[in-house]
Write an enzyme that holds these catalytic residues in place. Structure first.
Site, PDB file in Angstrom:
ATOM      1  N   GLU A   1       1.017  -0.899   0.138  1.00 29.72           N
ATOM      2  CA  GLU A   1       0.054  -0.126  -0.001  1.00 29.72           C
ATOM      3  C   GLU A   1       1.045   1.306   0.162  1.00 29.72           C
ATOM      4  O   GLU A   1       0.585   2.049  -0.731  1.00 29.72           O
ATOM      5  CB  GLU A   1      -0.431   0.005   1.029  1.00 29.72           C
ATOM      6  CG  GLU A   1      -1.752   1.495   1.269  1.00 29.72           C
ATOM      7  CD  GLU A   1      -1.968   1.343   2.643  1.00 29.72           C
ATOM      8  OE1 GLU A   1      -2.496   3.015   3.089  1.00 29.72           O
ATOM      9  OE2 GLU A   1      -1.957   0.647   3.349  1.00 29.72           O
TER      10      GLU A   1
ATOM     11  N   ASP B   1       0.334   4.502  -3.139  1.00 28.59           N
ATOM     12  CA  ASP B   1       0.515   5.135  -2.859  1.00 28.59           C
ATOM     13  C   ASP B   1       0.977   5.948  -3.497  1.00 28.59           C
ATOM     14  O   ASP B   1       1.041   6.789  -4.253  1.00 28.59           O
ATOM     15  CB  ASP B   1       0.415   5.801  -1.328  1.00 28.59           C
ATOM     16  CG  ASP B   1       0.172   7.222  -0.883  1.00 28.59           C
ATOM     17  OD1 ASP B   1      -0.789   7.724  -1.559  1.00 28.59           O
ATOM     18  OD2 ASP B   1       0.811   7.655  -0.473  1.00 28.59           O
TER      19      ASP B   1
ATOM     20  N   ASP C   1      -7.140   1.009   1.021  1.00 34.32           N
ATOM     21  CA  ASP C   1      -5.715   0.646   1.036  1.00 34.32           C
ATOM     22  C   ASP C   1      -5.483  -0.613  -0.005  1.00 34.32           C
ATOM     23  O   ASP C   1      -4.692  -0.111  -0.292  1.00 34.32           O
ATOM     24  CB  ASP C   1      -5.710  -0.024   2.131  1.00 34.32           C
ATOM     25  CG  ASP C   1      -5.616   1.424   3.141  1.00 34.32           C
ATOM     26  OD1 ASP C   1      -5.463   2.447   2.590  1.00 34.32           O
ATOM     27  OD2 ASP C   1      -6.076   1.171   4.429  1.00 34.32           O
TER      28      ASP C   1
ATOM     29  N   GLU D   1      -4.662   1.053  -3.557  1.00 34.94           N
ATOM     30  CA  GLU D   1      -3.064   1.492  -3.706  1.00 34.94           C
ATOM     31  C   GLU D   1      -2.447  -0.263  -3.647  1.00 34.94           C
ATOM     32  O   GLU D   1      -1.234   0.351  -4.048  1.00 34.94           O
ATOM     33  CB  GLU D   1      -2.400   2.053  -2.809  1.00 34.94           C
ATOM     34  CG  GLU D   1      -3.222   2.945  -2.303  1.00 34.94           C
ATOM     35  CD  GLU D   1      -3.486   4.141  -1.877  1.00 34.94           C
ATOM     36  OE1 GLU D   1      -3.180   5.220  -1.987  1.00 34.94           O
ATOM     37  OE2 GLU D   1      -2.887   4.097  -0.631  1.00 34.94           O
TER      38      GLU D   1
END
Length: 232
Positions: free
Chosen positions: A47, A51, A120, A123
């Protein structure tokens, strides 16, 4: 995971070489914690990576798409695209919510529908895709699932009423704007928050939402419309 591979291949033309990497991306911490003896990895590190690549590619796209927009406008638009609720929506569009591995408690409490978990997850998938392929594969995927909605102006229509309210009220100097949760109702997986917003101790608006952030935006919108009308 076989069905997940099928969805990825048929809808997006993606075939993972490292199947364990993909499985990690779809493993929530609650599942890993319930199976500690198996030493299962969860998706938080992926994650983090996803991101970063998401921020980079969306920033690149917006920079090229809107050559005349100032930095502040680009930042606001990017924040609406990559915010939690948006990413959760993209996860649902991709059917990712059907394949995430959750612990029994998280499953029972409605975690499969929770925006935080699904955002989440999206990502984490991007992070796994980056490691399994390269940045071009991530860019291609984003142009399939995210960019079409940006092109139609979906995210430009999102108004940050908290910022607009602050700008309106602070025209003549600083004031104290406070958002306060008045109540929380409903089960854990489907809570509704009621929020009030006050200015120098005076309540000027209220709102409700499925998250504190959404409730605050509704309260700000309510206050902005009343205060703006009173200034006319």
């Amino acid at each position: 995971m076989r069905d997940l591979h099928k969805v990825l291949n048929q809808q997006f033309g993606i075939a993972f070489q490292d199947e364990q990497l993909l499985e990690t991306a779809f493993t929530h911490t609650s599942y890993a914690n319930e199976h500690r003896l198996l030493n299962i990895s969860h998706n938080e590190r992926l994650e983090f990576l996803g991101d970063a690549v998401l921020q980079l590619l969306i920033s690149e796209y917006l920079y090229k798409k809107y050559p005349k927009k100032p930095e502040g406008d680009l930042s606001k638009l990017r924040s609406t695209i990559v915010r939690e609720e948006s990413l959760a929506g993209f996860s649902r569009d991709c059917q990712f919510d059907q394949f995430i591995k959750l612990g029994r408690g998280e499953e029972k409490s409605g975690g499969r529908n929770r925006d935080t978990i699904l955002g989440d997850l999206f990502e984490a998938f991007l992070g796994a895709l980056l490691l399994d392929k390269d940045v071009e594969a991530v860019r291609t995927f984003l142009y399939q699932i995210m960019i079409p909605k940006v092109e139609t102006g979906d995210f430009e229509q999102v108004i940050d009423y908290k910022t607009k309210l602050q700008e309106l009220l602070q025209v003549n100097g600083d004031v104290e704007i406070l958002y306060q949760v008045v109540s929380e109702t409903g089960p854990a997986h489907a809570k509704e928050f009621a929020v009030s917003v006050s200015v120098d101790g005076r309540v000027v608006g209220d709102g409700k939402g499925r998250s504190k952030k959404l409730a605050e935006q509704e309260a700000a919108k309510n206050a902005y419309e009343k205060e703006n009308h009173s200034c006319i």
